[in-house]
Design a protein around this motif. Structure first.
Motif, short mmCIF file in Angstrom:
data_model
loop_
_atom_site.label_atom_id
_atom_site.label_comp_id
_atom_site.label_asym_id
_atom_site.label_seq_id
_atom_site.Cartn_x
_atom_site.Cartn_y
_atom_site.Cartn_z
N ALA A 282 43.79 34.14 37.18
CA ALA A 282 43.16 34.67 37.79
C ALA A 282 42.27 34.62 38.53
O ALA A 282 41.58 35.48 39.03
N ARG A 283 41.54 33.86 38.38
CA ARG A 283 40.76 33.74 39.85
C ARG A 283 41.72 34.00 41.11
O ARG A 283 40.83 34.85 41.92
N GLY A 284 42.35 33.29 41.02
CA GLY A 284 43.87 33.48 42.16
C GLY A 284 43.85 34.91 42.45
O GLY A 284 43.96 35.06 43.83
N VAL A 470 37.73 38.69 32.92
CA VAL A 470 35.75 38.54 32.58
C VAL A 470 35.76 37.49 33.08
O VAL A 470 34.55 37.34 34.55
N ALA A 471 35.81 36.17 32.76
CA ALA A 471 35.83 34.63 33.22
C ALA A 471 35.67 34.61 34.64
O ALA A 471 34.70 33.78 35.33
N ALA A 472 37.47 35.07 35.01
CA ALA A 472 37.35 34.04 36.33
C ALA A 472 36.62 35.45 36.83
O ALA A 472 36.24 35.59 37.82
N TRP A 473 35.91 37.01 36.76
CA TRP A 473 35.40 37.62 37.56
C TRP A 473 33.85 36.98 37.95
O TRP A 473 33.06 36.33 39.09
N ARG A 478 29.90 33.55 41.29
CA ARG A 478 29.07 32.74 40.67
C ARG A 478 29.77 31.68 41.91
O ARG A 478 29.09 30.76 42.50
N ASN A 479 30.76 32.22 43.08
CA ASN A 479 31.29 31.19 43.81
C ASN A 479 31.46 29.64 43.47
O ASN A 479 31.05 28.11 43.52
N ALA A 480 31.87 29.43 42.47
CA ALA A 480 32.28 28.32 41.44
C ALA A 480 33.66 27.27 42.24
O ALA A 480 33.68 28.29 43.34
#
Length: 497
Positions: A282-284, A470-473, A478-480
């Motif tokens: 999802a982040r990708g 949502v967690a990916a957003w 937060r620029n994790a």
């Protein structure tokens, strides 16, 4: 004030109906599958067997490497035209020993490259292997795969035939969940998901002439295409396979999905592993969305040799990313309408769930046609894929006349047929299902883990994926740290065949 109320009612009505968009878009994709024959992707394809280097990134994959490599070499492909290159990312298990045994059994066909400084992620590992493969002119094509996948005997032959067309730069296969009888409820959910997200969706993308993603576990590239995009894999995102897919098409070459080339893969069998995998995906996808913001919804860019700007392709892509927002906005709008115009809200609610029911029944039926063998294994999970509560809502809403006496006796609707307590609970359900699915994931690592499957069945597998998005957003905001978390493999695909 009356005008304002009318405007708000119109806006909230639209927002409620937008809650059906993800399912409607899914139906559009299934309908496009029937048009694939007119793309002539499979007919009259001549046999083409280029010299193919198979690139396998591996970190602590001792349990699965032997079966994967042996399976590759047992495929119906000329032995002198395939080499397997395993890039060992400084493994700390018995991977080096396994590779020594494989090289002894297959001298000249199996190569072991070991990185002394590992831990940088899959993309860096692949680049180490690509540098080796492209250093000489032997390889005419490169197959990138994962260490745990098992190819069907004809898969590579089916994939390479497309490269006979110089306009085709890359080919991807149908990744199927491969645990078989050793699987559990979660792997069966994944199996059904892959019918819709791969077997159907990527066939539809073939029709559109644009493919969203080369499956990371089975992507075949022509040498010319790889060199045209720099001969390296992107290392700045968590979606290196999607970036490669986009770059291939932006460079003017087509990407093709071959649904007849099938590959079995081991997927996570627990919620923690699934969450870790899907959070990375999802982040990708969010990173890709931002990276190619100059491409979306620009159909005129077709003149540049690609169709990434297709309006329908953009709707397909964004409907998935917007699912959490659409579901939450839908529930909030229904509740607003309930407190301002309960009769209107009930009618709109019935329209929404009627659309959902029709779409979902079509999805189930079409899935059974697209991949009947897999569907027979996961049909129960298919029926409750939206969640048991949502499935009940679909049935009760569709048959509200039949269920009305029971609901009245329970005090959930009034004599005039307008829902009361039931309306509030059910209207909020699509929004509430997301945190409930997230709670299932949290409980999976505690003493209350026995409740996790119950909550997931109630909330729905789709709600879990939406919560993961949502967690990916949040992580992106937060620029994790961009960390490539590898899921653990046990080799159950090979033993379960």
């Amino acid at each position: 004030m009356d005008v304002l109320n009318q405007i708000l009612h119109v806006v909230t009505t639209v927002l409620v109906l937008l809650g059906a968009v993800p399912l409607v878009v899914a139906i559009v994709q299934f309908l496009l599958v029937g048009l694939q024959r007119f793309r002539h992707l499979y007919e009259d394809r001549p046999s083409y067997v280029p010299r193919t280097a198979v690139l396998i990134p591996a970190w602590n994959e001792a349990l699965v490497l032997s079966s994967s490599v042996e399976g590759l070499l047992a495929m119906r492909y000329p032995p002198d035209r395939v080499r397997v290159v395993v890039v060992d990312d400084a493994s700390t298990d018995t991977t080096p020993q396994v590779m020594r045994e494989l090289m002894a059994r297959h001298p000249g066909q199996v190569v072991h490259l070991r990185r002394s400084d590992g831990g940088q992620g899959k993309a860096h590992t692949l680049n180490h292997g690509l540098a080796h493969v492209l250093d000489d002119d032997w390889a005419e094509a490169v197959l990138v795969m994962d260490a745990d996948v098992v190819f069907d005997r004809d898969a590579l032959l089916r994939m390479t035939r497309h490269l006979a067309d110089p306009d085709v730069g890359a080919v991807t296969a149908y990744i199927k969940e491969g645990s078989g009888k050793q699987g559990n409820y979660l792997t069966r959910y994944i199996a059904f998901e892959y019918i819709t997200a791969q077997a159907a969706a990527r066939r539809a993308q073939n029709v559109l002439g644009v493919v969203a993603c080369l499956a990371g576990g089975a992507q075949l590239h022509s040498r010319a295409s790889l060199e045209a995009i720099g001969g390296r894999i992107d290392t700045s995102t968590l979606a290196e396979d999607t970036v490669t897919t986009f770059e291939t098409q932006l460079a003017g070459r087509r990407v093709v999905f071959d649904g007849h080339a099938t590959v079995l893969a081991e997927e996570p069998g627990d919620l923690a592993g699934l969450w870790k995998q899907r959070l990375r995906w999802a982040r990708g996808n969010l990173q890709v969305t931002h990276r190619y913001r100059h491409v979306w919804f620009r159909p005129w860019k077709r003149r540049e040799g690609h169709r990434l700007g297709s309006v329908l392709f953009g709707l397909i892509w964004y409907s998935l990313l917007a699912t959490p927002v659409l579901l939450t906005a839908c529930s909030a709008s229904l509740l607003y309408l309930y407190f301002t115009d309960s009769d209107r809200s009930w009618e709109i609610f019935r329209w929404l769930w009627a659309i959902n029911l029709i779409c979902y029944l079509l999805i189930i039926l079409m899935s059974a046609v697209v991949d009947p063998a897999t569907f027979r294994r996961c049909w129960r999970e298919a029926l409750i894929y939206p969640g048991i509560v949502s499935t009940c809502i679909l049935v009760v809403t569709a048959l509200s006349g039949t269920f009305a006496p029971l609901l009245e006796q329970a005090g959930l609707i009034t004599d005039d047929g307008s829902p009361q307590l039931l309306m509030i609970v059910v209207y909020a359900w699509m929004g509430l299902a997301l945190p409930l699915a997230w709670l299932a994931k949290l409980l999976s690592g505690t003493r209350m883990r026995f409740l996790a499957p119950v909550l997931l069945h109630l909330a729905g597998y789709g709600s879990l994926l939406a919560a993961c998005l949502v967690a990916a957003w949040v992580q992106e905001r937060r620029n994790a740290e961009l960390k490539w978390d590898k899921t653990e493999k046990t080799g159950k695909v090979a033993t379960g065949r």
